[in-house]
Structures are given as C-alpha cells and as structure tokens.
Design a protein around this motif. Structure first.
Motif, PDB file in Angstrom:
ATOM      1  N   GLY A 425      11.022 -26.724  37.275  1.00 53.26           N
ATOM      2  CA  GLY A 425      10.199 -25.692  37.898  1.00 53.26           C
ATOM      3  C   GLY A 425      10.406 -25.558  39.389  1.00 53.26           C
ATOM      4  N   ILE A 426      11.323 -26.343  39.949  1.00 53.89           N
ATOM      5  CA  ILE A 426      11.582 -26.317  41.391  1.00 53.89           C
ATOM      6  C   ILE A 426      12.986 -25.771  41.637  1.00 53.89           C
ATOM      7  CG2 ILE A 426      11.912 -27.752  43.455  1.00 53.89           C
ATOM      8  CD1 ILE A 426       9.814 -29.642  42.313  1.00 53.89           C
ATOM      9  N   HIS A 427      13.078 -24.799  42.544  1.00 54.16           N
ATOM     10  CA  HIS A 427      14.379 -24.247  42.921  1.00 54.16           C
ATOM     11  C   HIS A 427      14.837 -24.957  44.191  1.00 54.16           C
ATOM     12  CE1 HIS A 427      17.467 -21.055  42.834  1.00 54.16           C
ATOM     13  NE2 HIS A 427      17.487 -21.245  44.145  1.00 54.16           N
ATOM     14  N   PRO A 428      15.801 -25.879  44.083  1.00 47.53           N
ATOM     15  CA  PRO A 428      16.198 -26.656  45.261  1.00 47.53           C
ATOM     16  C   PRO A 428      16.955 -25.793  46.266  1.00 47.53           C
ATOM     17  CG  PRO A 428      17.643 -27.153  43.423  1.00 47.53           C
ATOM     18  CD  PRO A 428      16.586 -26.240  42.889  1.00 47.53           C
ATOM     19  N   PRO A 429      16.513 -25.764  47.520  1.00 47.53           N
ATOM     20  CA  PRO A 429      17.200 -24.929  48.506  1.00 47.53           C
ATOM     21  C   PRO A 429      18.475 -25.583  49.004  1.00 47.53           C
ATOM     22  CG  PRO A 429      15.396 -26.091  49.548  1.00 47.53           C
ATOM     23  CD  PRO A 429      15.332 -26.442  48.079  1.00 47.53           C
ATOM     24  N   LEU A 430      19.412 -24.736  49.400  1.00 47.42           N
ATOM     25  CA  LEU A 430      20.607 -25.246  50.070  1.00 47.42           C
ATOM     26  C   LEU A 430      20.244 -25.733  51.459  1.00 47.42           C
ATOM     27  CD1 LEU A 430      23.091 -22.418  49.058  1.00 47.42           C
ATOM     28  CD2 LEU A 430      23.372 -24.840  48.476  1.00 47.42           C
ATOM     29  N   PRO A 431      20.955 -26.735  51.987  1.00 50.20           N
ATOM     30  CA  PRO A 431      20.718 -27.159  53.369  1.00 50.20           C
ATOM     31  C   PRO A 431      20.965 -25.992  54.334  1.00 50.20           C
ATOM     32  CG  PRO A 431      22.089 -28.742  52.205  1.00 50.20           C
ATOM     33  CD  PRO A 431      21.978 -27.552  51.318  1.00 50.20           C
ATOM     34  N   PRO A 432      20.384 -26.047  55.517  1.00 47.44           N
ATOM     35  CA  PRO A 432      20.506 -24.926  56.468  1.00 47.44           C
ATOM     36  C   PRO A 432      21.946 -24.492  56.730  1.00 47.44           C
ATOM     37  CG  PRO A 432      18.829 -26.458  57.223  1.00 47.44           C
ATOM     38  CD  PRO A 432      19.468 -27.089  56.022  1.00 47.44           C
ATOM     39  N   ARG A 433      22.886 -25.441  56.759  1.00 53.20           N
ATOM     40  CA  ARG A 433      24.263 -25.061  57.091  1.00 53.20           C
ATOM     41  C   ARG A 433      24.912 -24.206  56.009  1.00 53.20           C
ATOM     42  NH1 ARG A 433      24.556 -30.484  55.659  1.00 53.20           N
ATOM     43  NH2 ARG A 433      26.053 -31.060  54.021  1.00 53.20           N
ATOM     44  N   LEU A 434      24.300 -24.168  54.809  1.00 53.57           N
ATOM     45  CA  LEU A 434      24.832 -23.355  53.722  1.00 53.57           C
ATOM     46  C   LEU A 434      23.852 -22.264  53.283  1.00 53.57           C
ATOM     47  CD1 LEU A 434      26.426 -26.168  51.502  1.00 53.57           C
ATOM     48  CD2 LEU A 434      27.644 -24.451  52.835  1.00 53.57           C
ATOM     49  N   ALA A 435      22.822 -22.037  54.069  1.00 58.42           N
ATOM     50  CA  ALA A 435      21.753 -21.117  53.663  1.00 58.42           C
ATOM     51  C   ALA A 435      22.263 -19.702  53.416  1.00 58.42           C
ATOM     52  CB  ALA A 435      20.651 -21.102  54.709  1.00 58.42           C
ATOM     53  N   ASP A 436      23.332 -19.282  54.105  1.00 56.64           N
ATOM     54  CA  ASP A 436      23.855 -17.923  53.956  1.00 56.64           C
ATOM     55  C   ASP A 436      25.024 -17.848  52.982  1.00 56.64           C
ATOM     56  OD1 ASP A 436      25.746 -19.251  55.451  1.00 56.64           O
ATOM     57  OD2 ASP A 436      26.115 -17.559  56.815  1.00 56.64           O
ATOM     58  N   LEU A 437      25.199 -18.860  52.138  1.00 58.73           N
ATOM     59  CA  LEU A 437      26.369 -18.933  51.269  1.00 58.73           C
ATOM     60  C   LEU A 437      26.525 -17.687  50.397  1.00 58.73           C
ATOM     61  CD1 LEU A 437      28.744 -20.725  50.278  1.00 58.73           C
ATOM     62  CD2 LEU A 437      27.183 -21.634  48.534  1.00 58.73           C
ATOM     63  N   PHE A 438      25.418 -17.158  49.887  1.00 59.48           N
ATOM     64  CA  PHE A 438      25.500 -16.023  48.972  1.00 59.48           C
ATOM     65  C   PHE A 438      25.636 -14.690  49.702  1.00 59.48           C
ATOM     66  CE2 PHE A 438      24.264 -19.307  46.112  1.00 59.48           C
ATOM     67  CZ  PHE A 438      24.741 -18.915  44.885  1.00 59.48           C
ATOM     68  N   GLU A 439      25.678 -14.734  51.011  1.00 57.58           N
ATOM     69  CA  GLU A 439      25.925 -13.525  51.797  1.00 57.58           C
ATOM     70  C   GLU A 439      27.372 -13.454  52.270  1.00 57.58           C
ATOM     71  OE1 GLU A 439      23.100 -13.626  54.983  1.00 57.58           O
ATOM     72  OE2 GLU A 439      21.459 -14.174  53.635  1.00 57.58           O
ATOM     73  N   ARG A 440      28.132 -14.522  52.120  1.00 57.41           N
ATOM     74  CA  ARG A 440      29.503 -14.566  52.608  1.00 57.41           C
ATOM     75  C   ARG A 440      30.446 -13.866  51.629  1.00 57.41           C
ATOM     76  NH1 ARG A 440      29.668 -21.086  53.942  1.00 57.41           N
ATOM     77  NH2 ARG A 440      27.800 -21.148  55.283  1.00 57.41           N
ATOM     78  N   GLU A 441      31.515 -13.278  52.180  1.00 53.83           N
ATOM     79  CA  GLU A 441      32.503 -12.578  51.373  1.00 53.83           C
ATOM     80  C   GLU A 441      33.365 -13.582  50.612  1.00 53.83           C
ATOM     81  OE1 GLU A 441      36.492  -9.746  51.932  1.00 53.83           O
ATOM     82  OE2 GLU A 441      35.370 -10.480  53.683  1.00 53.83           O
ATOM     83  N   GLU A 442      33.562 -13.319  49.318  1.00 52.58           N
ATOM     84  CA  GLU A 442      34.429 -14.167  48.500  1.00 52.58           C
ATOM     85  C   GLU A 442      35.856 -13.625  48.498  1.00 52.58           C
ATOM     86  OE1 GLU A 442      32.930 -16.300  44.877  1.00 52.58           O
ATOM     87  OE2 GLU A 442      31.679 -14.509  44.760  1.00 52.58           O
ATOM     88  N   ARG A 443      36.808 -14.550  48.454  1.00 46.10           N
ATOM     89  CA  ARG A 443      38.212 -14.188  48.341  1.00 46.10           C
ATOM     90  C   ARG A 443      38.888 -15.118  47.346  1.00 46.10           C
ATOM     91  NH1 ARG A 443      40.008 -13.468  54.731  1.00 46.10           N
ATOM     92  NH2 ARG A 443      38.459 -11.864  55.278  1.00 46.10           N
ATOM     93  N   PHE A 444      39.299 -14.575  46.216  1.00 46.36           N
ATOM     94  CA  PHE A 444      40.060 -15.343  45.244  1.00 46.36           C
ATOM     95  C   PHE A 444      40.807 -14.384  44.333  1.00 46.36           C
ATOM     96  CE2 PHE A 444      36.002 -14.596  43.196  1.00 46.36           C
ATOM     97  CZ  PHE A 444      36.276 -14.416  41.847  1.00 46.36           C
ATOM     98  N   THR A 445      41.821 -14.919  43.646  1.00 47.37           N
ATOM     99  CA  THR A 445      42.648 -14.141  42.742  1.00 47.37           C
ATOM    100  C   THR A 445      42.481 -14.677  41.333  1.00 47.37           C
ATOM    101  OG1 THR A 445      44.272 -13.829  44.506  1.00 47.37           O
ATOM    102  CG2 THR A 445      45.004 -13.398  42.253  1.00 47.37           C
ATOM    103  N   VAL A 446      42.311 -13.796  40.372  1.00 47.61           N
ATOM    104  CA  VAL A 446      42.251 -14.193  38.967  1.00 47.61           C
ATOM    105  C   VAL A 446      43.654 -14.070  38.375  1.00 47.61           C
ATOM    106  CG1 VAL A 446      41.229 -13.755  36.708  1.00 47.61           C
ATOM    107  CG2 VAL A 446      39.873 -13.386  38.786  1.00 47.61           C
ATOM    108  N   LEU A 447      44.147 -15.166  37.786  1.00 46.36           N
ATOM    109  CA  LEU A 447      45.485 -15.184  37.199  1.00 46.36           C
ATOM    110  C   LEU A 447      45.431 -15.714  35.771  1.00 46.36           C
ATOM    111  CD1 LEU A 447      47.746 -16.593  40.081  1.00 46.36           C
ATOM    112  CD2 LEU A 447      47.511 -14.214  39.342  1.00 46.36           C
ATOM    113  N   PRO A 448      46.405 -15.310  34.938  1.00 45.70           N
ATOM    114  CA  PRO A 448      46.469 -15.885  33.586  1.00 45.70           C
ATOM    115  C   PRO A 448      46.917 -17.332  33.638  1.00 45.70           C
ATOM    116  CG  PRO A 448      48.399 -14.534  34.028  1.00 45.70           C
ATOM    117  CD  PRO A 448      47.475 -14.343  35.201  1.00 45.70           C
TER     118      PRO A 448
END
Length: 468
Positions: A425-448
């Motif tokens: 029932g508890i949503h553990p927060p990310l530490p402050p240094r990673l608090a904006d992780l879900f706002e950062r742009e992702e860069r990766f390639t999907v390959l077979p």
C-alpha cells in the motif's frame, strides 16, 4: 596473480588483461590460477577498516602487481565517495538472527553499483596507462545496464552499448539506462529474453575478427573484476557479525549466479561461511539443480523480480570448474552439451559437493508479494521483490546455534514501485537525484534477436566516437 580459462584453451593473463578481455577467447570464463587465503588474524585486522579500504585490501591479491596498491586504494575511495549511506553497505536487523545488507545506496539504487563504480575507474586507469580504447558490450536483465552506464558515461576511452530484453524490465530500470545521453553510450532493446541478450554478447566475443576490430570488453559478471569487487561486502557483513570467530550464512536472490559466486569466493578465501542459500523466482533452474540435480532449461517467464528472469546462469560455469577439480576439458564438454541439449548432466558426487554448501529456494509472485507485506507489517521494512525472495529463502533455511543469516538487499524498493505498492500500500519515492526520471527523454533502439543487427549498432557507436 594469473588467470586461466574454465575451458582451458586460452592463454593465462594478469588482472589488467582479464579486466579488458572480459570473456576468454575459448568461450570460457577467467578464474584465478590459485585462490588467495587469509588467516583468522588477517580477518581480525580488517575489522577496523572503512569500507573503501576493506575493498582495496580484499581485492589486492586478485589485482596482484597489475595495479599498485596505492592506486587501487584511491580507486576504491573514489568509487564509494558518492554513495548515499556513510557505511556504504549497512546491515539492518530484521529478526533475532536475520539481517539484510543494503547494497542499493549507490547512484543507480542496485547492488551492481558496488562493483561497477570500481570497474569504471579500473578501466580508466588501465586504458590511460596503455593509451588504448575499448568498446564495452553488456547484457542486462535490469540493473547491470544502468550501473554500467553510470560508471562509464562520459569516459574518454570507453564506448558502451547495453542490450536489454524489450519490455521485460521495470520502467525505472529501463529509464535509468535510456535517459543517459552521453555520446559514448548506446542502448538496444532486443526482441527476446535476457538469455537472448546474453547469448548475443557471447556471440560477439566469439566472432574473433569483430572482437578484435571493436576491441570488445565486458562489464557483465562474466568479467572477473566484477566478482572480485563484490567479495568485499560479504567480508564486511561477516566481520561486523563476529567473523572469523563466528560463522555466518548468506541468502542471495540469484539470477546470473555472480553475486552468490562472490560469497562462495569469500568462503574459499577462508571466511567462515557455513551456508549459501540461493533464492529463485519461477525461473528456478538453479533451485531445481540444487534440490534435485535438475539443470534443465525451460522458457523464461516474466515475473515481479525481472533481474532473476534467467535460465542460463553464466557464472555457474566458474563453480562447475571448481566442483570438477578444475578439469577444463570436462567443464568445456559439460557446458557445450548443456547449450546443445538444454540439460546439464552432473554426476551425483559432484552435485553433492555443491549441496554441501548451497541450498536452493523458489518463490512465485504471490509468495513474493506476501513476503513483502509480511516484512512491512512485522518490522516496517520495505523490500523490493528480489530482496523479499532472499529473506523468504533465509526463513526457509534457518541456521542452528545462533549463526546469523544475511540476506543481500539487492535493489531499492523505488526501482519496483508498482510491486511494492501492490504488496504494502506504499508507493516508494525515488531519491531526490532521480525525482525527474520520468520526465527525461528516452533514447534506445529496438532490434531483433539477430547478431548482424547488433554488431552493426556496435560498429556505428564505436566508429562515430573513434572518428570524433
């Protein structure tokens, strides 16, 4: 200190060469030519050391003359300076004789930081001395990738490409890799499992012309330096609980077998470790082997503990080599037959030698959630799914005579927030240094799951940076 391959057909090397080589040319894994040993008086003398100084002391026999001890000590002090807890790897008591050792206070909130923060600096040191450059390729089931990228991003003499199984890691695990935008970093999502990713890495190393042209190196636990840098935290826990004048046991949630192999190595060096408990999820090949001598591959099934969603545990080969009395020919044929048939045939006397130290335990997803809930209700402790499996494994295999059991807490609960919230029932927060992780742009390639496509991606990364 010299190193030999478990398959016996690669030349012996020193520590620096093994660090840069990763996998041996014959497909085997490097192991020490002989094991260092500490006497009880040596262990007692280490009790007063800080964690960085202890790490340097334990690693020194493995490093030998390849790196001066003063340089190794500086590397270790620098590696752990940024950890979020002054003890680096603190012990937390859960019950009378049950503890966790929290290995998640590094920059990416997982135990992989304990070794990879050292490894990145070792690469820098050796490559600078040699005026050389390498391309690191690695496979991750979730945590190794982000820890390796964090350790190597922005370094002048290293390019790093990490493979992860597409849509089979947690969102936090994935974003910790894919939101790092350093020019020397590339991320590839493979349409397959972690075992597929790991096989692609091994295939690149087996492609001799490609390996030489790209100057490949590895940060997975196939790289011996990773194992050497993981041994110190087992020593730190044991010394804190009374070793060498008191036995200790360890319970390790296990996927690729590297973490628990480091505990076995500490035992081999003279630390009084009475028992090693291997915790598995539904992908339970190691538990089936330890309980029933059944080392047979099955399809990998996604679980709440994705870092353990593995059927081919690479580091088991190092233990097999020791169980077979360092018979490289038998090790090679056993491993080749395993990959051909999907089943490893281990003679009963050899299996019983493993059973003398190792015990297996399996926990499914409902059981994992129940253990997470129990830990929070009983002692207010939030555990991620992997750690919860380790604690449940320790409860299932209690020691007698007051021997403490230490469960390795391998990841911060915030790396798996959905599973933790569902259980507690508890949503553990990310530490402050990673608090904006879900706002950062992702860069990766999907390959077979195709070697040529992955090798092209590696060439692109290395070629871009070598021409810059």
């Amino acid at each position: 200190m010299r190193y030999v391959s478990t398959r016996g057909q690669a030349p012996a090397r020193d520590f620096a060469d093994v660090l840069l080589a990763g996998l041996a040319e014959d497909g085997g894994l490097f192991v020490p030519e002989s094991w260092p040993h500490f006497a009880p008086a040596d262990w007692r003398a280490m009790r007063s050391l800080s964690y960085p100084d202890l790490a340097a002391r334990i690693m020194q026999p493995f490093v030998g003359e390849a790196i001066a001890f003063a340089d190794l000590s500086r590397i270790c002090r620098d590696a752990y300076a940024g950890f979020g807890h002054p003890a680096v790897a603190p012990l937390v008591q859960l019950d009378a004789h049950l503890f966790t050792q929290e290995l998640f206070h590094g920059p990416t909130l997982a135990f992989k930081d304990m070794a990879l923060q050292v490894l990145g600096r070792l690469f820098d040191h050796v490559l600078t001395r040699r005026d050389a450059r390498v391309t690191i390729v690695g496979a991750t089931s979730g945590d190794t990738g982000s820890a390796a990228i964090e350790a190597c991003a922005g370094r002048d003499r290293v390019d790093i490409l990490i493979l992860h199984p597409h849509e089979r890691t947690s969102a936090v695990q994935r974003r910790q890799m894919t939101t790092v935008h350093a020019a020397n970093v590339a991320n590839v999502a493979i349409e397959g499992t972690f075992d597929d990713c790991q096989d692609l890495v091994k295939a690149m190393f087996a492609d001799a012309p490609f390996r030489q042209a790209m100057r490949l190196s590895a940060v997975n636990s196939i790289n011996w330096a990773r194992i050497a840098a993981q041994i110190p935290y087992y020593v730190a826990a044991a010394l804190a609980l009374g070793a060498p004048d008191r036995d200790v046991a360890f319970s390790v949630p296990t996927g690729n077998f590297g973490n628990v192999l480091a505990a076995w190595a500490a035992r081999r060096m003279g630390l009084p470790v009475s028992r090693l408990i291997v915790g598995s999820n539904r992908n339970d090949i190691l538990t089936r082997f330890l309980n029933d001598n059944d080392m047979s591959m099955r399809p990998v099934e996604p679980s709440l503990s994705p870092s353990m969603d593995i059927q081919v545990s690479s580091n088991f080969e190092r233990l097999l080599f020791e169980l077979l009395d360092r018979d490289a020919d038998r090790t090679r044929t056993t491993m080749q037959d395993f990959r051909t048939t999907g089943r490893m045939l281990v003679a009963e006397p050899v299996w019983r030698r493993a059973r003398g130290v190792f015990h297996g335990f399996r926990l499914d997803d409902p059981g994992t959630e129940a253990e997470m809930r129990h830990l929070h209700d009983a002692c207010g402790y939030l555990a991620d799914p992997h750690t919860a499996i380790g604690v449940a494994a320790a409860r299932a295999h209690p020691c007698h005579g007051g021997v403490p059991i230490v469960t390795m807490a391998t990841a911060h609960p915030a790396k798996f927030p959905d599973a933790v919230e569902r259980a507690t029932g508890i949503h553990p927060p990310l530490p402050p240094r990673l608090a904006d992780l879900f706002e950062r742009e992702e860069r990766f390639t999907v390959l077979p799951n195709a070697l040529d496509a992955v090798e092209a991606a590696v060439r692109s990364l290395a070629g871009r940076n070598r021409s810059a």
